[in-house]
Structures are given as C-alpha cells and as structure tokens.
Motif scaffolding. Structure first.
Motif, PDB file in Angstrom:
ATOM      1  N   ILE A 193      -3.053  -6.486  29.470  1.00  0.00           N
ATOM      2  CA  ILE A 193      -2.615  -7.156  28.238  1.00  0.00           C
ATOM      3  C   ILE A 193      -3.345  -8.481  28.064  1.00  0.00           C
ATOM      4  O   ILE A 193      -3.777  -8.839  26.955  1.00  0.00           O
ATOM      5  CB  ILE A 193      -1.090  -7.382  28.269  1.00  0.00           C
ATOM      6  CG1 ILE A 193      -0.341  -6.062  28.031  1.00  0.00           C
ATOM      7  CG2 ILE A 193      -0.664  -8.418  27.236  1.00  0.00           C
ATOM      8  CD1 ILE A 193      -0.409  -5.551  26.605  1.00  0.00           C
ATOM      9  N   TRP A 199      -5.585  -9.235  24.653  1.00  0.00           N
ATOM     10  CA  TRP A 199      -4.800 -10.043  23.721  1.00  0.00           C
ATOM     11  C   TRP A 199      -5.645 -10.741  22.660  1.00  0.00           C
ATOM     12  O   TRP A 199      -5.350 -10.669  21.460  1.00  0.00           O
ATOM     13  CB  TRP A 199      -3.981 -11.065  24.494  1.00  0.00           C
ATOM     14  CG  TRP A 199      -2.960 -11.773  23.667  1.00  0.00           C
ATOM     15  CD1 TRP A 199      -3.098 -12.973  23.030  1.00  0.00           C
ATOM     16  CD2 TRP A 199      -1.620 -11.321  23.390  1.00  0.00           C
ATOM     17  NE1 TRP A 199      -1.940 -13.303  22.382  1.00  0.00           N
ATOM     18  CE2 TRP A 199      -1.023 -12.305  22.585  1.00  0.00           C
ATOM     19  CE3 TRP A 199      -0.893 -10.195  23.744  1.00  0.00           C
ATOM     20  CZ2 TRP A 199       0.294 -12.186  22.133  1.00  0.00           C
ATOM     21  CZ3 TRP A 199       0.411 -10.072  23.296  1.00  0.00           C
ATOM     22  CH2 TRP A 199       0.982 -11.067  22.500  1.00  0.00           C
ATOM     23  N   ARG A 209      -1.177  -5.502  19.466  1.00  0.00           N
ATOM     24  CA  ARG A 209      -0.537  -6.114  20.632  1.00  0.00           C
ATOM     25  C   ARG A 209       0.867  -5.555  20.830  1.00  0.00           C
ATOM     26  O   ARG A 209       1.251  -5.187  21.950  1.00  0.00           O
ATOM     27  CB  ARG A 209      -0.452  -7.633  20.445  1.00  0.00           C
ATOM     28  CG  ARG A 209      -1.779  -8.357  20.411  1.00  0.00           C
ATOM     29  CD  ARG A 209      -1.589  -9.798  19.985  1.00  0.00           C
ATOM     30  NE  ARG A 209      -2.847 -10.531  19.948  1.00  0.00           N
ATOM     31  CZ  ARG A 209      -2.969 -11.786  19.505  1.00  0.00           C
ATOM     32  NH1 ARG A 209      -1.899 -12.421  19.038  1.00  0.00           N
ATOM     33  NH2 ARG A 209      -4.138 -12.374  19.511  1.00  0.00           N
ATOM     34  N   ASN A 233       3.793 -10.070  26.559  1.00  0.00           N
ATOM     35  CA  ASN A 233       3.536 -10.957  25.421  1.00  0.00           C
ATOM     36  C   ASN A 233       2.874 -12.221  25.966  1.00  0.00           C
ATOM     37  O   ASN A 233       3.538 -13.086  26.541  1.00  0.00           O
ATOM     38  CB  ASN A 233       4.832 -11.293  24.685  1.00  0.00           C
ATOM     39  CG  ASN A 233       4.586 -12.047  23.393  1.00  0.00           C
ATOM     40  OD1 ASN A 233       3.809 -13.002  23.354  1.00  0.00           O
ATOM     41  ND2 ASN A 233       5.247 -11.635  22.328  1.00  0.00           N
ATOM     42  N   TRP A 284       4.109 -11.969  17.864  1.00  0.00           N
ATOM     43  CA  TRP A 284       2.888 -11.347  18.377  1.00  0.00           C
ATOM     44  C   TRP A 284       1.625 -11.985  17.820  1.00  0.00           C
ATOM     45  O   TRP A 284       0.522 -11.497  18.053  1.00  0.00           O
ATOM     46  CB  TRP A 284       2.913  -9.850  18.059  1.00  0.00           C
ATOM     47  CG  TRP A 284       4.103  -9.213  18.668  1.00  0.00           C
ATOM     48  CD1 TRP A 284       5.307  -8.968  18.072  1.00  0.00           C
ATOM     49  CD2 TRP A 284       4.260  -8.788  20.019  1.00  0.00           C
ATOM     50  NE1 TRP A 284       6.185  -8.413  18.963  1.00  0.00           N
ATOM     51  CE2 TRP A 284       5.575  -8.284  20.168  1.00  0.00           C
ATOM     52  CE3 TRP A 284       3.407  -8.774  21.128  1.00  0.00           C
ATOM     53  CZ2 TRP A 284       6.052  -7.786  21.375  1.00  0.00           C
ATOM     54  CZ3 TRP A 284       3.880  -8.263  22.326  1.00  0.00           C
ATOM     55  CH2 TRP A 284       5.186  -7.780  22.441  1.00  0.00           C
TER      56      TRP A 284
END
Length: 325
Positions: free
Chosen positions: A93, A97, A105, A142, A316
């Motif tokens: 991730i 990103w 995402r 995240n 996001w």
C-alpha cells in the motif's frame, strides 16, 4: 518407527532443476529429499532457482540440519520468515499510494482487508471481526491515516491498538504464500461476502487483481519464488446476464419519477433523465453541458462525454478533501 514430522535430519538429496513450459510461461522447479520426504519449490526465473538450489547444497555439504516439515535447512529459514503477510501488504500500500487515485486506494484497501483477516494463525484471543476489519481499513491500509509513516513506525490510535497488536502477532508468514494451498485459501476468502454467500463477479475480480499484485511485488523483492496465483486453476464466477425486472425501473415508473423531480427540482430533471435513458454514470452526467448534446428534432440524439468525476471520500485523498480523482 516413523520419525515425527518437523525433526531435524542430515539425510538430504538435491535434484537437478526441472524446467516446466506451461501455457502461462516457463517456470523452474527445484526438488529435493529430506529423510526420504519429497519437497519442491517453483521459481519464475532460472537465476532464482539456481540460487535456491545452491543454498540447499551448501547447507547439506556443511552438515546443516534440515527440517522434514518444510524441507529447509536452519540457515535458510530466518530470512524467509522475517516478513508477515500483514507487513508486506502494508508495504505494498505504501508503494502504490502516491500514484493511485483515491478510489483505487480505497479499492486496494478493501481487497487486502479480506485477505488479511483470513490469513492468520489460529487464536483464541482474536478480536471482534468488525473491529479488526475497521482497524485494517481505516488505519493499516490508509497511508494518510498513518501519517505517511511505515506501519511499524507509526503511532497506532488507542481505538485500534488491540486489533493492530493482534494482527501483527498472528498474521501468517509471507513465505507461506509459496504454497498453492495457502493462495487457494486466500482466494476462497475473497470470493465470499460477510454472510458467507458468494460475492459478485466484478467484486471478486477486483479483489483477485489486488491479491495478484501483492504477490507479484513479493516475487519482485525475491521474498517469494513465484506467484502461485498464476498456477492455480480456479472456476470462473458465474455472471448472470438476465435482467431482473423486479429491481429495474420501467418506463412508466421513470416518467413518474422524472415528473416528481421536475416539480421539486426542475434543474435536475435532465440530469436524472440522462442517467436513465442514456445509462450515464453520475460522475459522467455531472460534466455534461448543452453544447455536448446533439439533439435532433426526432429520433435518438448523441451525448459527447467530456469527463468523469467520481465522488471520493476525503479519508483516501492527500488533502482530506473529497473529489480528487
């Protein structure tokens, strides 16, 4: 008397590399025996296979102990076990990103939650499923929520501390994904909804694409010998082509709805009419202007689509504001 599986052994035989030319490409297979038990690993390149085989031979000639449970010498095991699936998924991730749109995402995070919650060691102290999914979705996967810091260095919010500590301990080693059975287990997890009924085909496709990319990243880093998802023969999900008339608005209902919109919000009638009659997405219709419409006096006209702006949750995006796709 049969020795218990997992006992160390010095009885090792390493075979030559076998080349397999399949429909999806060429792979290289290293096969060896430990105390008479056969083991093998498949590699995407000959270089990786030769390196792995050389490690087995070196350990054997040096008097190293081999485990008959996985066939590996003690000297080769720590390096493969140093990263868990959870840590690797977070690193993936982090990699994606910056260049990914907010919607992408979010989609990656959703897919990885499904795999990560399934690929754990058995435990009686597991947190509530919904709480674990929330912690993974809103924090672990995240990067903005983690303050753009690696997961191992970021400060975990108190509300997620218990769940993150548990998944860090219980996530399976990444090396387990060298096994086809482990990857098949992951695939089974992403084909189901929370109520254990089959997920829709497009949903499964998105999740599978995410899983495939994470495994490819592991191969790129030489943390896995190959991507077992390429080798698995999985049934294609059944996609129904029939339209269920019970859930589709018919023409009479559409005219009634548009009439109600005209009465309440006249400016939105054309917007909703485009959604129904032209099949536009809301993100496409919001860009439409009169100059983009070819409207003949009779018959069907033509709409020229000039853009699409899907709604994105601010969680996001980099700025925290919505609509940055």
């Amino acid at each position: 008397m049969t020795r218990p599986s997992g006992d160390p052994s010095y009885d090792v035989r390493v075979w030559s590399i076998r080349v397999y030319k399949g429909s999806r490409g060429t792979t290289y297979i290293v096969t060896w025996l430990v105390a008479g038990l056969r083991h093998q690993q498949t590699f995407a390149t000959r270089k990786l296979a030769e390196s792995f085989r050389a490690g087995l031979i070196t350990a054997s000639r040096g008097g190293g102990q081999f485990s008959d449970s996985d066939g590996l010498p003690v000297s080769m095991r720590p390096k493969q076990a140093e990263r868990t699936w959870y840590a690797h998924a977070c690193a993936f991730i982090d990699l994606k990103w910056t260049r990914a749109s907010p919607s992408h995402r979010r989609g990656l995070a959703e897919a990885l939650v499904w795999v990560t919650t399934a690929m754990v060691a058995e435990s009686r102290d597991a947190p509530e499923r919904d709480a674990l999914r929330k912690a993974l979705f809103h924090w672990s996967f995240n990067v903005t929520a983690r303050g753009h810091r690696p997961v191992e260095d970021a400060d975990v919010p108190d509300e997620f501390a218990e769940e993150i500590a548990w998944i860090t301990r219980r996530s399976l080693p990444l090396r387990n994904f060298a096994s086809a059975s482990t990857v098949r287990r992951a695939m089974e997890a992403i084909t189901m909804k929370l109520d254990r009924t089959p997920a829709a085909a497009p949903t499964v496709a998105r999740r599978r694409a995410a899983l495939f990319s994470v495994l490819e990243y592991a191969v790129e880093l030489e943390l896995l010998p190959s991507n077992q998802l390429k080798q698995l023969k999985l049934p294609r999900p059944i996609v129904s082509q029939a339209v269920d008339r019970r859930v589709v608005v018919n023409h009479a209902q559409a005219r009634t709805l548009l009439s109600a919109v005209r009465s309440a919000y006249p400016s939105l009638e054309a917007y909703f009419a485009c959604l129904y009659y032209a099949g536009l997405r809301p993100a496409e219709a919001r860009h439409l202007r009169v100059k983009d419409c070819v409207l003949p006096k009779s018959g069907w006209g033509q709409l020229i689509l000039v853009g699409s702006t899907p709604d994105s949750n601010g969680a996001w995006t980099d700025s925290g504001q919505a609509n940055e796709d």
